[in-house]
Motif scaffolding. Structure first.
Motif, PDB file in Angstrom:
ATOM      1  N   LEU A 116      11.975  -1.956   3.055  1.00 16.70           N
ATOM      2  CA  LEU A 116      10.955  -1.634   4.051  1.00 16.70           C
ATOM      3  C   LEU A 116      11.411  -0.506   4.972  1.00 16.70           C
ATOM      4  O   LEU A 116      10.576   0.209   5.541  1.00 16.70           O
ATOM      5  CB  LEU A 116      10.583  -2.878   4.855  1.00 16.70           C
ATOM      6  N   TYR A 117      12.708  -0.345   5.141  1.00 20.25           N
ATOM      7  CA  TYR A 117      13.223   0.828   5.856  1.00 20.25           C
ATOM      8  C   TYR A 117      12.851   2.090   5.078  1.00 20.25           C
ATOM      9  O   TYR A 117      12.447   3.106   5.659  1.00 20.25           O
ATOM     10  CB  TYR A 117      14.736   0.709   6.013  1.00 20.25           C
ATOM     11  N   VAL A 118      12.985   2.033   3.765  1.00 20.36           N
ATOM     12  CA  VAL A 118      12.614   3.155   2.903  1.00 20.36           C
ATOM     13  C   VAL A 118      11.120   3.437   3.023  1.00 20.36           C
ATOM     14  O   VAL A 118      10.693   4.591   3.142  1.00 20.36           O
ATOM     15  CB  VAL A 118      12.985   2.855   1.443  1.00 20.36           C
ATOM     16  N   VAL A 119      10.313   2.391   3.013  1.00 24.59           N
ATOM     17  CA  VAL A 119       8.860   2.532   3.114  1.00 24.59           C
ATOM     18  C   VAL A 119       8.472   3.191   4.438  1.00 24.59           C
ATOM     19  O   VAL A 119       7.614   4.082   4.480  1.00 24.59           O
ATOM     20  CB  VAL A 119       8.182   1.152   2.972  1.00 24.59           C
ATOM     21  N   ALA A 120       9.101   2.752   5.529  1.00 22.66           N
ATOM     22  CA  ALA A 120       8.801   3.331   6.844  1.00 22.66           C
ATOM     23  C   ALA A 120       9.161   4.811   6.887  1.00 22.66           C
ATOM     24  O   ALA A 120       8.424   5.639   7.450  1.00 22.66           O
ATOM     25  CB  ALA A 120       9.538   2.566   7.939  1.00 22.66           C
ATOM     26  N   ASN A 121      10.292   5.169   6.290  1.00 17.98           N
ATOM     27  CA  ASN A 121      10.709   6.576   6.269  1.00 17.98           C
ATOM     28  C   ASN A 121       9.736   7.448   5.485  1.00 17.98           C
ATOM     29  O   ASN A 121       9.530   8.622   5.801  1.00 17.98           O
ATOM     30  CB  ASN A 121      12.103   6.701   5.647  1.00 17.98           C
ATOM     31  N   GLU A 122       9.149   6.880   4.445  1.00 15.65           N
ATOM     32  CA  GLU A 122       8.254   7.652   3.586  1.00 15.65           C
ATOM     33  C   GLU A 122       7.023   8.137   4.345  1.00 15.65           C
ATOM     34  O   GLU A 122       6.434   9.165   4.006  1.00 15.65           O
ATOM     35  CB  GLU A 122       7.830   6.800   2.380  1.00 15.65           C
ATOM     36  N   VAL A 123       6.636   7.415   5.390  1.00 12.94           N
ATOM     37  CA  VAL A 123       5.435   7.776   6.151  1.00 12.94           C
ATOM     38  C   VAL A 123       5.740   8.804   7.240  1.00 12.94           C
ATOM     39  O   VAL A 123       4.833   9.473   7.742  1.00 12.94           O
ATOM     40  CB  VAL A 123       4.798   6.516   6.784  1.00 12.94           C
ATOM     41  N   GLU A 124       6.990   8.959   7.622  1.00 13.58           N
ATOM     42  CA  GLU A 124       7.344   9.816   8.759  1.00 13.58           C
ATOM     43  C   GLU A 124       6.801  11.240   8.684  1.00 13.58           C
ATOM     44  O   GLU A 124       6.398  11.796   9.706  1.00 13.58           O
ATOM     45  CB  GLU A 124       8.865   9.844   8.942  1.00 13.58           C
ATOM     46  N   PRO A 125       6.772  11.890   7.512  1.00 17.97           N
ATOM     47  CA  PRO A 125       6.216  13.255   7.481  1.00 17.97           C
ATOM     48  C   PRO A 125       4.734  13.322   7.846  1.00 17.97           C
ATOM     49  O   PRO A 125       4.237  14.395   8.181  1.00 17.97           O
ATOM     50  CB  PRO A 125       6.447  13.693   6.027  1.00 17.97           C
ATOM     51  N   LEU A 126       4.028  12.206   7.780  1.00 18.26           N
ATOM     52  CA  LEU A 126       2.592  12.172   8.099  1.00 18.26           C
ATOM     53  C   LEU A 126       2.434  11.797   9.569  1.00 18.26           C
ATOM     54  O   LEU A 126       2.033  10.687   9.923  1.00 18.26           O
ATOM     55  CB  LEU A 126       1.873  11.169   7.200  1.00 18.26           C
ATOM     56  N   GLN A 127       2.740  12.726  10.446  1.00 17.49           N
ATOM     57  CA  GLN A 127       2.807  12.418  11.869  1.00 17.49           C
ATOM     58  C   GLN A 127       1.473  11.970  12.446  1.00 17.49           C
ATOM     59  O   GLN A 127       1.438  11.145  13.368  1.00 17.49           O
ATOM     60  CB  GLN A 127       3.337  13.629  12.631  1.00 17.49           C
ATOM     61  N   ASP A 128       0.364  12.489  11.954  1.00 13.49           N
ATOM     62  CA  ASP A 128      -0.944  12.048  12.468  1.00 13.49           C
ATOM     63  C   ASP A 128      -1.180  10.570  12.155  1.00 13.49           C
ATOM     64  O   ASP A 128      -1.706   9.823  12.994  1.00 13.49           O
ATOM     65  CB  ASP A 128      -2.066  12.903  11.880  1.00 13.49           C
ATOM     66  N   ILE A 129      -0.761  10.140  10.961  1.00 17.18           N
ATOM     67  CA  ILE A 129      -0.920   8.735  10.579  1.00 17.18           C
ATOM     68  C   ILE A 129       0.021   7.856  11.389  1.00 17.18           C
ATOM     69  O   ILE A 129      -0.362   6.780  11.877  1.00 17.18           O
ATOM     70  CB  ILE A 129      -0.665   8.554   9.069  1.00 17.18           C
ATOM     71  N   VAL A 130       1.265   8.308  11.563  1.00 17.98           N
ATOM     72  CA  VAL A 130       2.235   7.539  12.348  1.00 17.98           C
ATOM     73  C   VAL A 130       1.730   7.354  13.775  1.00 17.98           C
ATOM     74  O   VAL A 130       1.797   6.251  14.337  1.00 17.98           O
ATOM     75  CB  VAL A 130       3.610   8.243  12.350  1.00 17.98           C
ATOM     76  N   PHE A 131       1.219   8.407  14.378  1.00 15.71           N
ATOM     77  CA  PHE A 131       0.720   8.348  15.753  1.00 15.71           C
ATOM     78  C   PHE A 131      -0.437   7.358  15.861  1.00 15.71           C
ATOM     79  O   PHE A 131      -0.515   6.566  16.799  1.00 15.71           O
ATOM     80  CB  PHE A 131       0.273   9.740  16.198  1.00 15.71           C
ATOM     81  N   PHE A 132      -1.334   7.390  14.873  1.00 14.05           N
ATOM     82  CA  PHE A 132      -2.489   6.488  14.901  1.00 14.05           C
ATOM     83  C   PHE A 132      -2.063   5.031  14.737  1.00 14.05           C
ATOM     84  O   PHE A 132      -2.510   4.149  15.490  1.00 14.05           O
ATOM     85  CB  PHE A 132      -3.469   6.879  13.792  1.00 14.05           C
ATOM     86  N   ILE A 133      -1.196   4.752  13.767  1.00 15.91           N
ATOM     87  CA  ILE A 133      -0.747   3.376  13.542  1.00 15.91           C
ATOM     88  C   ILE A 133       0.041   2.863  14.740  1.00 15.91           C
ATOM     89  O   ILE A 133      -0.099   1.695  15.144  1.00 15.91           O
ATOM     90  CB  ILE A 133       0.092   3.291  12.254  1.00 15.91           C
ATOM     91  N   LYS A 134       0.843   3.719  15.331  1.00 14.08           N
ATOM     92  CA  LYS A 134       1.597   3.322  16.519  1.00 14.08           C
ATOM     93  C   LYS A 134       0.659   2.910  17.637  1.00 14.08           C
ATOM     94  O   LYS A 134       0.904   1.939  18.364  1.00 14.08           O
ATOM     95  CB  LYS A 134       2.494   4.470  16.974  1.00 14.08           C
ATOM     96  N   GLY A 135      -0.456   3.638  17.785  1.00 11.15           N
ATOM     97  CA  GLY A 135      -1.444   3.288  18.803  1.00 11.15           C
ATOM     98  C   GLY A 135      -2.044   1.912  18.580  1.00 11.15           C
ATOM     99  O   GLY A 135      -2.237   1.138  19.527  1.00 11.15           O
ATOM    100  N   ILE A 136      -2.333   1.589  17.319  1.00 14.07           N
ATOM    101  CA  ILE A 136      -2.873   0.266  17.001  1.00 14.07           C
ATOM    102  C   ILE A 136      -1.812  -0.812  17.228  1.00 14.07           C
ATOM    103  O   ILE A 136      -2.097  -1.896  17.743  1.00 14.07           O
ATOM    104  CB  ILE A 136      -3.383   0.226  15.545  1.00 14.07           C
ATOM    105  N   ALA A 137      -0.569  -0.516  16.860  1.00 17.60           N
ATOM    106  CA  ALA A 137       0.517  -1.484  17.010  1.00 17.60           C
ATOM    107  C   ALA A 137       0.756  -1.845  18.471  1.00 17.60           C
ATOM    108  O   ALA A 137       1.151  -2.976  18.782  1.00 17.60           O
ATOM    109  CB  ALA A 137       1.801  -0.935  16.390  1.00 17.60           C
TER     110      ALA A 137
END
Length: 729
Positions: free
Chosen positions: A408-429
């Motif tokens: 799951l650490y690997v999975v989380a890293n895979e999303v990092e280049p998609l900063q718009d998605i990371v920002f949105f999911i972080k907002g929901i979290a």
């Protein structure tokens, strides 16, 4: 390279791929141009150097050669890689060989710009692409861009030398062993960014580990660990998405006066750092590097593991822990919101209705993720809540073991280049559970209304104008805090069928919702585009909408609606009670011809054995209520209904909620035995069977409908009383 051996290896790979259970989906293949191509791909597994060339060959019909890690060229595996056209990353002649094949256009190449596998997928550091292996930081390599520029530089120089210096032209032809100069001059060099995303990741002994032991002399533990991870991904049904970005045309980067000076120089020019245009070439290679890195990792196919992992990563620590249903609500909002609207690449299942995340997780997306999170220690459970170990997202366990020990650490890293998605999911979290509850309420209500508006606008049948108000979902909330009641209309009908009963319950203080079954309320042609699972989704949306507004939910309906109510109760144990008016037990072959609504009901009642086949009289009250029905019954709709009934037969024993079964008994009394058969299949601890002395099959629309309504209300009131008593109130 031996061309015969190369093609024979293709047959071997085809046989091997037949053993694979991997589900490979190739997207955007139309973006692959004609010409000399370098495919630039992300590098997560060693098997990419074997399987990716095979699939690219099937698309381009050109030989596909690749650079492979030097460690693989050992023992028997070296022979396989040689005949497949793989070149070791440590081969001193690799650049010249690649340039020659690109000029000729006889083969395409795969190059991994990271220069190594990125097992932890940690690629972004403070906005820059960087790779860290055992605490040593590496930048992605621009070698692939340099090779592409070199290939196109010599192609352009050949074009100029053919006219201004035939002697130099001949020297270059001989040097590169070019047999068809005109073919070389007619082509151009492209780089095609390629992304490979795997979902999900698992690790265990498999066929590839067994083959490696036979083909390699004393394979290292590192190789075996990698094949254990990668082999199980391929052989256990993993979904592999291969995507291509728009091609990068390399000649566009040579439009510079310094480059042109070197291209037209009459003296011998070797592509090197000593060219006067070397600084320009270096800048171009860095620009190309950044472009293809953004493109490659921007095409990551977002999946359920990405969403759940990022939510957990960014949820603030809480002594209350993580509620599993709340986490599923956040995932629903993420997928149905920014993720699906962002234009990013997503798993195919994201385009489907995600309501299952909030009901029974029918595809076990959340269940399987949770199993992985618990097994690897990212989460631990305590009294039904889950607590996370944030340190699991801060560092990996080392280059070699991270995919197995902390996926799951690997999975989380895979999303990092998609900063718009990371920002949105972080907002929901970071939202509170109260905010999430409110968002679900509003999101579902808005969705069902918007879906109907869109479907209604798309379906404008001049032969069948349908009253839009009749097909619109009904929501009545008197605001008295009583339970919710989900009422489900019949096949070929619409929500208006349930409006009298909905109004009756609303006056008693219940919050009532009548969903529109997908394909209804528009035109009958819509039923040809849906199946019974779409109806189940519609019912689930209605249930969740009420669940977030009321303390608990009752559900019921007529015929098809009754069947859907029972189907929902078979999967959702939280449902407080069910009423079913003449639910279907069996529908045999109807001939699949389109009937009018009244014809359909008479035929249906015969096939379901509720009426005497010798009778020519159709159900009068059904005809009366069919002012809200379609005029035609498409064959696909009937097939969907039959599938629903077959599905329901397998689910009835799972219904445990209190059940009220209502059946017309006057005209249809001769078929009491058949109705009782269905009743007995239900495994509810409390179930009542009411017969009414009515000539109307649809008791909700007959002359005694008020008495039927009151019977249902009395049953619900009794269930409510028993619930309060069991809670000690």
């Amino acid at each position: 390279m031996n061309k015969f051996a190369y093609f024979m290896s293709g047959y071997a790979l085809k046989a091997l791929s037949g053993l694979s259970k991997a589900r490979i989906t190739i997207h955007n293949r139309e973006r692959i141009p004609e010409g000399s191509i370098i495919f630039i791909a992300n590098h997560f597994t060693r098997i990419e150097t074997i399987f990716l060339p095979y699939h690219l060959y099937n698309i381009t019909k050109k030989r596909i050669w690749s650079l492979a890690h030097a460690d693989l060229f050992a023992g028997g595996l070296k022979n396989i890689l040689d005949v497949m056209g793989a070149i070791s990353t440590k081969d001193p002649n690799r650049n010249d060989l690649i340039t020659k094949t690109l000029l000729g256009g006889d083969a395409s190449w795969i190059i991994f710009p990271e220069g190594r596998m990125v097992k932890n997928k940690k690629l972004v550091n403070e906005g820059r692409f960087e790779i860290q292996v055992d605490k040593v930081v590496h930048r992605p390599r621009s070698g692939a861009a340099v090779i592409a520029l070199q290939s196109e530089f010599y192609r352009e120089r050949l074009r100029r030398m053919k006219t201004i210096n035939p002697k130099e032209f001949k020297r270059l032809i001989d040097w590169f062993e070019i047999k068809d100069p005109e073919k070389v001059l007619s082509q151009t060099t492209y780089m095609v960014p390629t992304n490979i995303t795997y979902y999900p990741m698992r690790a265990k002994e498999n066929l590839l580990t067994s083959l490696a032991k036979k083909l390699m002399e004393n394979p290292s533990q590192q190789i075996m660990d990698e094949l254990m991870t990668e082999g199980s991904m391929i052989l256990s049904g993993v979904q592999v998405d291969i995507r291509f970005a728009d091609p990068i045309k390399i000649s566009d980067y040579l439009n510079n006066s310094f480059v042109e000076s070197d291209l037209t120089s009459r003296r011998k020019i070797f592509f090197s750092r000593r060219m006067c245009s070397a600084p320009v070439i270096k800048t171009a290679s860095q620009d190309i590097l950044h472009r293809f890195m953004v493109d490659v990792y921007g095409m990551t196919s977002l999946n359920y593991d990405h969403i759940f992992t990022c939510l957990i990563k960014y949820m603030p620590p809480s002594s209350q822990g993580i509620d599993p249903y709340d986490l599923r609500c956040r995932a629903y909002l993420a997928i149905a919101g920014k993720v699906i609207e962002s234009g990013r690449c997503v798993h195919n299942a994201f385009y489907e209705n995600q309501i299952h995340l909030l009901t029974d997780d029918k595809n076990e997306r959340f269940t399987k993720f949770l199993d992985t999170a618990l097994e690897t220690g990212v989460l631990y459970e305590k009294k039904g809540k889950f607590f996370k170990k944030q340190e699991k997202f801060a560092s990996d366990v080392g280059f070699q073991g991270v995919r197995m020990e902390n996926p799951l650490y690997v999975v989380a890293n895979e999303v990092e280049p998609l900063q718009d998605i990371v920002f949105f999911i972080k907002g929901i979290a970071e939202k509170s559970d109260v905010e999430i509850d409110q968002q679900i309420r509003h999101a579902l209500k808005d969705k069902v209304l918007k879906d109907y508006d869109l479907d209604y606008e798309k379906c404008k049948s001049p032969s069948e104008p349908f009253d839009k108000e009749a097909g619109s979902p009904i929501f009545l909330d008197p605001g008295k805090g009583r339970p919710g009641i989900l009422l489900i209309h019949n096949y070929l009908s619409c929500p208006k069928e349930m409006k009298p009963l909905a109004s009756f319950f609303s006056k008693l203080g219940y919050t009532v919702f009548v969903p529109r079954l997908k394909g209804h309320g528009t035109c009958s042609e819509d039923l040809s585009q849906i199946n019974h699972n779409d109806w189940i989704d519609s019912v689930e949306e209605g249930y969740v909408l009420l669940k977030h507004r009321t303390p608990y939910v009752f559900v019921g309906g007529f015929f098809t609606g009754a069947g859907l109510a029972l189907e929902l109760a078979s999967r959702i144990p939280e449902i407080a009670g069910v009423f079913a008016v003449a639910p279907p037990l069996n529908v045999k072959d109807m001939g699949w011809r389109p009937f009018t609504a009244s014809e359909f009901w008479h035929r249906m009642l015969q096939k379901a054995l509720f009426v005497d086949k010798r009778s020519d009289d159709s159900d009068e009250c059904t005809q009366n209520t069919c002012v809200t029905c379609y005029n035609e019954n498409p064959a696909q709709g009937m097939k969907s209904l039959e599938r629903l009934i077959k599905h329901l037969e397998q689910r009835l024993m799972s219904v445990t909620a209190p059940l009220l079964f209502l059946q017309s008994g006057k005209k249809f009394h001769s078929n009491t035995e058949n109705a009782l058969k269905l009743f007995k299949l239900v495994n509810a601890t409390r179930k009542d069977f009411f017969f009414f002395n009515e000539d109307c099959h649809n008791l909700l629309s007959g002359s005694e409908s008020t008495r039927v309504f009151r019977s249902i209300a009395d049953f619900f009131a009794l269930v409510e009383q028993e619930r309060y008593q069991s809670m000690g109130k």
